[in-house]
Every structure is written in structure tokens, then in C-alpha cells.
Design a protein around this motif. Structure first.
Motif, PDB file in Angstrom:
ATOM      1  N   ASP A   1      51.254  22.481  46.576  1.00 56.25           N
ATOM      2  CA  ASP A   1      51.474  22.943  47.947  1.00 56.25           C
ATOM      3  C   ASP A   1      51.361  24.465  48.052  1.00 56.25           C
ATOM      4  O   ASP A   1      51.368  25.018  49.154  1.00 56.25           O
ATOM      5  N   ASP A   2      51.263  25.154  46.902  1.00 51.76           N
ATOM      6  CA  ASP A   2      51.201  26.617  46.859  1.00 51.76           C
ATOM      7  C   ASP A   2      49.747  27.069  46.801  1.00 51.76           C
ATOM      8  O   ASP A   2      49.094  26.984  45.764  1.00 51.76           O
ATOM      9  N   VAL A   3      49.227  27.531  47.936  1.00 53.55           N
ATOM     10  CA  VAL A   3      47.859  28.046  47.986  1.00 53.55           C
ATOM     11  C   VAL A   3      47.899  29.514  47.588  1.00 53.55           C
ATOM     12  O   VAL A   3      48.510  30.342  48.268  1.00 53.55           O
ATOM     13  N   ALA A   4      47.262  29.828  46.463  1.00 50.83           N
ATOM     14  CA  ALA A   4      47.267  31.198  45.944  1.00 50.83           C
ATOM     15  C   ALA A   4      46.280  32.094  46.696  1.00 50.83           C
ATOM     16  O   ALA A   4      46.491  33.300  46.814  1.00 50.83           O
ATOM     17  N   GLY A   5      45.191  31.517  47.191  1.00 51.38           N
ATOM     18  CA  GLY A   5      44.223  32.325  47.918  1.00 51.38           C
ATOM     19  C   GLY A   5      43.085  31.486  48.465  1.00 51.38           C
ATOM     20  O   GLY A   5      42.874  30.346  48.064  1.00 51.38           O
ATOM     21  N   ARG A   6      42.375  32.083  49.396  1.00 49.76           N
ATOM     22  CA  ARG A   6      41.186  31.460  49.987  1.00 49.76           C
ATOM     23  C   ARG A   6      40.052  32.471  49.839  1.00 49.76           C
ATOM     24  O   ARG A   6      40.204  33.638  50.194  1.00 49.76           O
ATOM     25  N   TYR A   7      38.951  32.011  49.302  1.00 51.64           N
ATOM     26  CA  TYR A   7      37.845  32.902  48.969  1.00 51.64           C
ATOM     27  C   TYR A   7      36.532  32.394  49.545  1.00 51.64           C
ATOM     28  O   TYR A   7      36.327  31.197  49.677  1.00 51.64           O
ATOM     29  N   ALA A   8      35.647  33.326  49.835  1.00 49.84           N
ATOM     30  CA  ALA A   8      34.317  32.974  50.332  1.00 49.84           C
ATOM     31  C   ALA A   8      33.541  32.289  49.219  1.00 49.84           C
ATOM     32  O   ALA A   8      33.529  32.752  48.083  1.00 49.84           O
ATOM     33  N   GLU A   9      32.933  31.147  49.533  1.00 51.80           N
ATOM     34  CA  GLU A   9      32.074  30.470  48.562  1.00 51.80           C
ATOM     35  C   GLU A   9      30.667  31.030  48.729  1.00 51.80           C
ATOM     36  O   GLU A   9      30.062  30.937  49.810  1.00 51.80           O
ATOM     37  N   ALA A  10      30.147  31.616  47.668  1.00 53.00           N
ATOM     38  CA  ALA A  10      28.821  32.229  47.740  1.00 53.00           C
ATOM     39  C   ALA A  10      27.753  31.164  47.929  1.00 53.00           C
ATOM     40  O   ALA A  10      27.835  30.074  47.367  1.00 53.00           O
ATOM     41  N   SER A  11      26.756  31.507  48.723  1.00 52.91           N
ATOM     42  CA  SER A  11      25.609  30.613  48.881  1.00 52.91           C
ATOM     43  C   SER A  11      24.721  30.742  47.640  1.00 52.91           C
ATOM     44  O   SER A  11      24.886  31.659  46.826  1.00 52.91           O
ATOM     45  N   THR A  12      23.776  29.851  47.514  1.00 55.80           N
ATOM     46  CA  THR A  12      22.834  29.917  46.400  1.00 55.80           C
ATOM     47  C   THR A  12      22.088  31.249  46.412  1.00 55.80           C
ATOM     48  O   THR A  12      21.889  31.880  45.372  1.00 55.80           O
ATOM     49  N   GLU A  13      21.714  31.701  47.592  1.00 54.82           N
ATOM     50  CA  GLU A  13      20.982  32.956  47.723  1.00 54.82           C
ATOM     51  C   GLU A  13      21.853  34.155  47.318  1.00 54.82           C
ATOM     52  O   GLU A  13      21.385  35.080  46.651  1.00 54.82           O
ATOM     53  N   GLN A  14      23.124  34.149  47.730  1.00 55.30           N
ATOM     54  CA  GLN A  14      24.027  35.238  47.369  1.00 55.30           C
ATOM     55  C   GLN A  14      24.248  35.283  45.854  1.00 55.30           C
ATOM     56  O   GLN A  14      24.254  36.347  45.253  1.00 55.30           O
ATOM     57  N   ALA A  15      24.419  34.122  45.248  1.00 56.69           N
ATOM     58  CA  ALA A  15      24.620  34.060  43.800  1.00 56.69           C
ATOM     59  C   ALA A  15      23.375  34.549  43.056  1.00 56.69           C
ATOM     60  O   ALA A  15      23.481  35.294  42.071  1.00 56.69           O
ATOM     61  N   ALA A  16      22.196  34.157  43.519  1.00 60.56           N
ATOM     62  CA  ALA A  16      20.949  34.597  42.888  1.00 60.56           C
ATOM     63  C   ALA A  16      20.785  36.109  43.019  1.00 60.56           C
ATOM     64  O   ALA A  16      20.396  36.786  42.057  1.00 60.56           O
ATOM     65  N   TYR A  17      21.103  36.659  44.177  1.00 58.04           N
ATOM     66  CA  TYR A  17      21.020  38.102  44.411  1.00 58.04           C
ATOM     67  C   TYR A  17      21.970  38.849  43.476  1.00 58.04           C
ATOM     68  O   TYR A  17      21.591  39.829  42.847  1.00 58.04           O
ATOM     69  N   ALA A  18      23.201  38.358  43.347  1.00 57.03           N
ATOM     70  CA  ALA A  18      24.180  39.001  42.461  1.00 57.03           C
ATOM     71  C   ALA A  18      23.703  38.925  41.014  1.00 57.03           C
ATOM     72  O   ALA A  18      23.868  39.884  40.253  1.00 57.03           O
ATOM     73  N   ARG A  19      23.115  37.801  40.613  1.00 59.36           N
ATOM     74  CA  ARG A  19      22.615  37.645  39.250  1.00 59.36           C
ATOM     75  C   ARG A  19      21.498  38.638  38.971  1.00 59.36           C
ATOM     76  O   ARG A  19      21.449  39.258  37.906  1.00 59.36           O
ATOM     77  N   VAL A  20      20.577  38.817  39.917  1.00 57.72           N
ATOM     78  CA  VAL A  20      19.485  39.775  39.748  1.00 57.72           C
ATOM     79  C   VAL A  20      20.046  41.190  39.626  1.00 57.72           C
ATOM     80  O   VAL A  20      19.645  41.952  38.743  1.00 57.72           O
ATOM     81  N   LEU A  21      20.988  41.543  40.484  1.00 57.27           N
ATOM     82  CA  LEU A  21      21.576  42.883  40.417  1.00 57.27           C
ATOM     83  C   LEU A  21      22.267  43.113  39.084  1.00 57.27           C
ATOM     84  O   LEU A  21      22.153  44.177  38.481  1.00 57.27           O
ATOM     85  N   HIS A  22      22.989  42.106  38.590  1.00 55.30           N
ATOM     86  CA  HIS A  22      23.669  42.232  37.305  1.00 55.30           C
ATOM     87  C   HIS A  22      22.657  42.429  36.182  1.00 55.30           C
ATOM     88  O   HIS A  22      22.843  43.266  35.304  1.00 55.30           O
ATOM     89  N   THR A  23      21.556  41.683  36.214  1.00 55.93           N
ATOM     90  CA  THR A  23      20.524  41.793  35.188  1.00 55.93           C
ATOM     91  C   THR A  23      19.896  43.176  35.201  1.00 55.93           C
ATOM     92  O   THR A  23      19.704  43.788  34.155  1.00 55.93           O
ATOM     93  N   VAL A  24      19.615  43.694  36.386  1.00 52.30           N
ATOM     94  CA  VAL A  24      19.012  45.019  36.505  1.00 52.30           C
ATOM     95  C   VAL A  24      19.976  46.087  35.986  1.00 52.30           C
ATOM     96  O   VAL A  24      19.586  46.965  35.223  1.00 52.30           O
ATOM     97  N   LYS A  25      21.242  46.003  36.366  1.00 50.05           N
ATOM     98  CA  LYS A  25      22.221  46.987  35.913  1.00 50.05           C
ATOM     99  C   LYS A  25      22.441  46.903  34.409  1.00 50.05           C
ATOM    100  O   LYS A  25      22.562  47.913  33.738  1.00 50.05           O
TER     101      LYS A  25
END
Length: 63
Positions: free
Chosen positions: A26-50
């Protein structure tokens, strides 16, 4: 809902992930945005470049 940070930008979503305390469902610790496939792919590309732009020693490779 807490947004995701992608490339230092806060990114929201239309879907929500709920983090629940496993010892008290019954204890909800948090609510978070679920990334779309496109957002996850974009973050992965940025991480790879960095990561690729780091010196070899910062990547954990032997010198």
C-alpha cells in the motif's frame, strides 16, 4: 509524476511506472515517467557518444 532526465533535459511521458514498497504494497514510493522506445534509444545513443569521447582510462580500460 517524476520525469526522466535525458541529456540534462527533463522528459515526461504519457505512461507512468509506480514504485511500490515490497514490504508494504500500500506504500507507493514514487511515480515515474515510463520512457518510450524512442526516448530510450535516444538516451542510449547519447550515452554511447559520451562514453566513446572519454579517455580509455575513464572507460576502465588498461593503459
Amino acid at each position: 509524476m517524476n520525469p526522466n532526465s535525458v541529456n540534462s533535459n527533463w522528459v515526461g511521458s504519457t505512461r507512468t511506472l509506480i514504485d511500490v514498497n515490497p514490504s508494504d504494497l500500500d506504500d507507493v514510493a514514487g511515480r515515474y515517467a515510463e520512457a518510450s522506445t524512442e526516448q530510450a534509444a535516444y538516451a542510449r545513443v547519447l550515452h554511447t557518444v559520451k562514453t566513446a569521447s572519454c579517455s580509455p582510462n575513464l572507460q576502465g580500460n588498461p593503459s
